[in-house]
Design a protein around this motif. Structure first.
Motif, PDB file in Angstrom:
ATOM      1  N   VAL A 113     -22.915  11.097   2.683  1.00 48.60           N
ATOM      2  CA  VAL A 113     -21.935  11.706   1.780  1.00 48.60           C
ATOM      3  C   VAL A 113     -20.586  11.009   1.919  1.00 48.60           C
ATOM      4  O   VAL A 113     -19.924  10.685   0.933  1.00 48.60           O
ATOM      5  N   LEU A 114     -20.186  10.738   3.154  1.00 48.98           N
ATOM      6  CA  LEU A 114     -18.879  10.120   3.367  1.00 48.98           C
ATOM      7  C   LEU A 114     -18.899   8.644   2.975  1.00 48.98           C
ATOM      8  O   LEU A 114     -17.930   8.111   2.449  1.00 48.98           O
ATOM      9  N   GLY A 115     -20.042   7.975   3.235  1.00 49.27           N
ATOM     10  CA  GLY A 115     -20.132   6.546   2.948  1.00 49.27           C
ATOM     11  C   GLY A 115     -20.285   6.278   1.462  1.00 49.27           C
ATOM     12  O   GLY A 115     -19.720   5.320   0.928  1.00 49.27           O
ATOM     13  N   ALA A 116     -21.061   7.098   0.791  1.00 51.34           N
ATOM     14  CA  ALA A 116     -21.306   6.872  -0.625  1.00 51.34           C
ATOM     15  C   ALA A 116     -21.298   8.204  -1.368  1.00 51.34           C
ATOM     16  O   ALA A 116     -22.337   8.746  -1.723  1.00 51.34           O
ATOM     17  N   PRO A 117     -20.098   8.763  -1.599  1.00 44.92           N
ATOM     18  CA  PRO A 117     -20.033  10.056  -2.288  1.00 44.92           C
ATOM     19  C   PRO A 117     -20.549   9.939  -3.719  1.00 44.92           C
ATOM     20  O   PRO A 117     -20.355   8.911  -4.364  1.00 44.92           O
ATOM     21  N   ARG A 118     -21.232  10.974  -4.183  1.00 49.40           N
ATOM     22  CA  ARG A 118     -21.736  10.980  -5.551  1.00 49.40           C
ATOM     23  C   ARG A 118     -20.788  11.727  -6.491  1.00 49.40           C
ATOM     24  O   ARG A 118     -20.617  11.368  -7.630  1.00 49.40           O
ATOM     25  N   HIS A 119     -20.180  12.791  -5.963  1.00 52.53           N
ATOM     26  CA  HIS A 119     -19.329  13.616  -6.820  1.00 52.53           C
ATOM     27  C   HIS A 119     -17.901  13.065  -6.820  1.00 52.53           C
ATOM     28  O   HIS A 119     -17.375  12.712  -5.759  1.00 52.53           O
ATOM     29  N   PRO A 120     -17.253  12.993  -7.978  1.00 62.78           N
ATOM     30  CA  PRO A 120     -15.873  12.476  -8.023  1.00 62.78           C
ATOM     31  C   PRO A 120     -14.934  13.295  -7.136  1.00 62.78           C
ATOM     32  O   PRO A 120     -13.984  12.735  -6.573  1.00 62.78           O
ATOM     33  N   TYR A 121     -15.217  14.582  -6.999  1.00 65.60           N
ATOM     34  CA  TYR A 121     -14.351  15.404  -6.152  1.00 65.60           C
ATOM     35  C   TYR A 121     -14.470  14.999  -4.688  1.00 65.60           C
ATOM     36  O   TYR A 121     -13.472  14.894  -3.967  1.00 65.60           O
ATOM     37  N   THR A 122     -15.690  14.759  -4.249  1.00 64.99           N
ATOM     38  CA  THR A 122     -15.902  14.316  -2.874  1.00 64.99           C
ATOM     39  C   THR A 122     -15.149  13.019  -2.619  1.00 64.99           C
ATOM     40  O   THR A 122     -14.475  12.865  -1.599  1.00 64.99           O
TER      41      THR A 122
END
Lengths: 326, 324
Positions: free
Chosen positions: B241-250
């Motif tokens: 999640v931190l390396g490749a976030p999918r959500h623009p908010y993340t």
């Protein structure tokens, strides 16, 4: 603690000295007692004789020094009216006032805290709303009127309780006359005690409710719930102990005034306490008695404040009396 | 294996202005010994989610729907009695502000002994001994004497250690930690984090670590769930999640964290403000602030699952876009 107490006693002494001066000057200003003490048809010679006997012919500063000198030796002067030491007369009347205010204190704190806790825990409930409405009534109605209403209902209409006086008394500790140990005395005490209680209780209810509502949403209450502690323990340990801190302050402050100025209740119920004595003395311009009474009052209030400060440290560990190292 | 599963949880606050859906259909699972990071801004519903699990939501809020299945039983709608037996015993909590979580007028021993005796019938002496051991375990020096102290005689970090010790008293299966390091100095934060990490490994306790601070959870959590306006918008293993976030908010959250090496560079920030829960935008609640939003975003996207990861977005970021 000891250092604190000593310093505090020093302060109290200062308060007493200042009060003594103010009281003496104040009483000096309110009129000439000789006019009241002598018969209306007394001649100039008679008036001069009385004035001289009471020492009122001397200049004010000399009178004050005499008063101060005697006061230091524990002599607050003889009453003009009774011709006996003023302090003695006050002390005779004191047990009546003390037992009345003590009963009222216990009732108003006990009932006030419990009812306030209920009203604070369930502010929207019928009980909570009723308690609050009652408390508004309790401190809005004037004390003397409440007293007369109590007499009308319970003495005149129902005939259950006596309307005035102190009833039978017994002597304890060799000389202290108290009524609460006799059935008759106790019956006589009910109405004046209720009268004195209602106002203070209403005050305590409102304070207790407000504080309870402040304490309940605190994180430490929620944390206690998250620990699985029972609701009963949360209420009576976590909430109650925090809630008592401001209640003790107010009750302490009020107690002093309750003892010193139970005048209204004592007058309405002809309770032979100190308050009634004060009113009588003011009417007769009995200077030594008024001064002695006010000095006693100062002493009582100063003492109570000291006791409240000590209770504080027991309730709230964050309060350390200045002078104690911690 | 799944220890706790939250299914479509709905926690609403019934205020005079309307119904605020603080938690609106949150689902996640927690395995035994797993650490889940629940991340989001203030007001995203992450703390309320934590409180909902233990039935500790205050009026005017209440759990309006969904299930919280813990070890086979649904906790939603469970009576106060059985729930109380669970609190502190099998699911413990640590709160955000250590200055506020301990009762100021009660000594530490009182507060710890009552926690022990709320669940186990043991003598006072035995409860005291367990309290002492717990304090020792969280690294409080001379626990014997410290037990006799009041909360104000402890520093913030020490108080949080005491709170952690209280949470550990019954060796619970789950600890819900609601931003436990937010109120602390950075150095103390690091100490507490290391302590928690050690204790989790030793005791095998599962944890829900609620925070707005990605830096805190990055080294701690096994998985992340990112919340926005009462919903989970992205979940997955922490590193992914931190390396490749999918959500623009993340991605916005990650870019808001200052990076030491970019001296003088301007921080990226997410435009706009968190929307009011009483007046949420239609569709994806993030779309007014989102650089990728278009007409499609006016319809609420579903949580699309792909392997261990899930994202609630019509236009998720691809790997090429996120790797610099």
């Amino acid at each position: 603690m000891l250092v604190y107490l000593i310093r505090r006693l020093g302060q109290s002494l200062l308060v007493v000295v200042v009060m003594a001066t103010l009281v003496f000057l104040g009483v000096y200003a309110i009129g000439n007692p000789v006019d009241i003490l002598v018969a209306p048809d007394a001649g100039a010679a008679e008036i001069a004789r009385v004035t001289e006997r009471l020492g009122l012919d001397k200049p004010m500063w000399q009178q004050f020094l005499t008063f101060a000198g005697n006061a230091l030796q524990g002599d607050l002067g003889d009453s003009f009216v009774y011709g006996r030491p003023a302090l003695e007369i006050i002390l005779e009347r004191m047990p009546a006032t003390l037992e009345l205010t003590f009963v009222a204190l216990v009732l108003s704190t006990g009932l006030g805290v419990s009812l306030g806790l209920v009203a604070g825990l369930w502010p929207e409930s019928v009980a909570g709303r009723t308690i609050m409405a009652g408390s508004i009534l309790g401190f809005s109605l004037p004390s003397f009127w409440q007293g007369m209403l109590l007499i009308m209902v319970f003495s005149v209409m129902l005939g259950w309780l006596p309307a005035g006086g102190r009833g039978d008394t017994v002597e304890i500790f060799g000389g202290l006359r108290v009524s609460f140990l006799t059935w008759d005395g106790l019956v006589h005490m009910i109405l004046p005690a209720i009268n004195l209680t209602i106002f203070k209780m209403s005050l305590v209810i409102r304070l207790a409710r407000a504080t309870t509502r402040e304490v309940v949403p605190q994180d430490y209450v929620k944390f206690a719930r998250a620990k699985g502690v029972s609701r009963l323990r949360i209420t009576f340990v976590h909430v109650l102990k925090n809630m008592m801190i401001p209640v003790v302050t107010i009750v302490g402050l009020e107690l002093g005034s309750m003892i010193a100025f139970a005048v209204v209740t004592e007058t309405v119920f002809s309770w032979p306490g100190m308050g009634k004595l004060l009113i009588d003395s003011i009417n007769l311009l009995d200077r030594p008695l008024i001064v002695a009474y006010l000095m006693m009052t100062v002493l009582i209030i100063v003492t109570i404040n000291l006791v409240v400060d000590v209770i504080y440290t027991l309730l709230d560990p964050r309060v350390r009396l200045a002078g104690t190292s911690a | 294996m799944t220890l706790l599963s939250v299914e479509n949880l709905q926690t609403h606050f019934f205020t005079r202005e309307g119904v605020a859906k603080a938690v609106d259909g949150v689902s996640f699972t927690l395995a035994r010994g797993e650490i889940l990071g629940l991340v989001g801004e203030s007001g995203s519903g992450k703390s309320v989610t934590g409180f909902s699990i233990l039935g500790l939501v205050d009026e005017p809020g209440r759990v309006a729907g969904g299930r919280v299945v813990f070890d086979g039983t649904d906790l939603v709608g469970m009576g106060e009695g059985p729930l109380r037996a669970l609190r502190g015993k099998r699911i413990a909590m640590i709160f955000q502000d250590p200055m506020m979580t301990l009762n100021p007028v009660l000594r530490i021993d009182t507060q710890m002994v009552e926690a022990v005796r709320a669940h186990d019938t043991v003598s006072h002496a035995e409860a005291l001994e367990r309290a002492r051991l717990a304090l020792e375990k969280v690294g409080i020096p001379s626990p014997e004497t410290r037990l006799k102290n009041y909360p104000h005689e402890f520093s913030g970090g020490m108080r949080q250690r005491v709170a952690i010790a209280i949470a550990l008293l019954h060796e619970p299966d789950v600890i819900i930690a609601d931003e436990p390091t937010t109120a602390l100095d950075v150095t103390i934060q690091a100490q507490i984090l290391a302590e928690v990490q050690r204790l989790c490994e030793e005791t095998g306790v599962a944890m829900i670590w609620i925070t707005h601070d990605l830096a805190v959870v990055s080294g701690l959590a096994d998985r992340l769930a990112v919340m926005y306006a009462g919903r989970i918008v992205e979940t997955g293993p922490t590193a992914e999640v931190l390396g490749a976030p999918r959500h623009p908010y993340t991605r916005g959250l990650i870019e808001s964290v200052p990076q030491g090496k970019l001296h003088g560079a301007r921080l990226r920030q997410i435009d706009g403000m968190t929307p009011s829960l009483l007046n949420l935008p239609a569709g994806c609640a993030f779309h007014p602030r989102c650089p990728r939003a278009d007409a499609a975003c006016r319809v609420m996207p579903d949580l699309a699952t792909a392997g261990p990861r899930a994202v609630r977005c019509h236009h998720p970021l691809t790997d090429e876009e996120t790797t610099p």
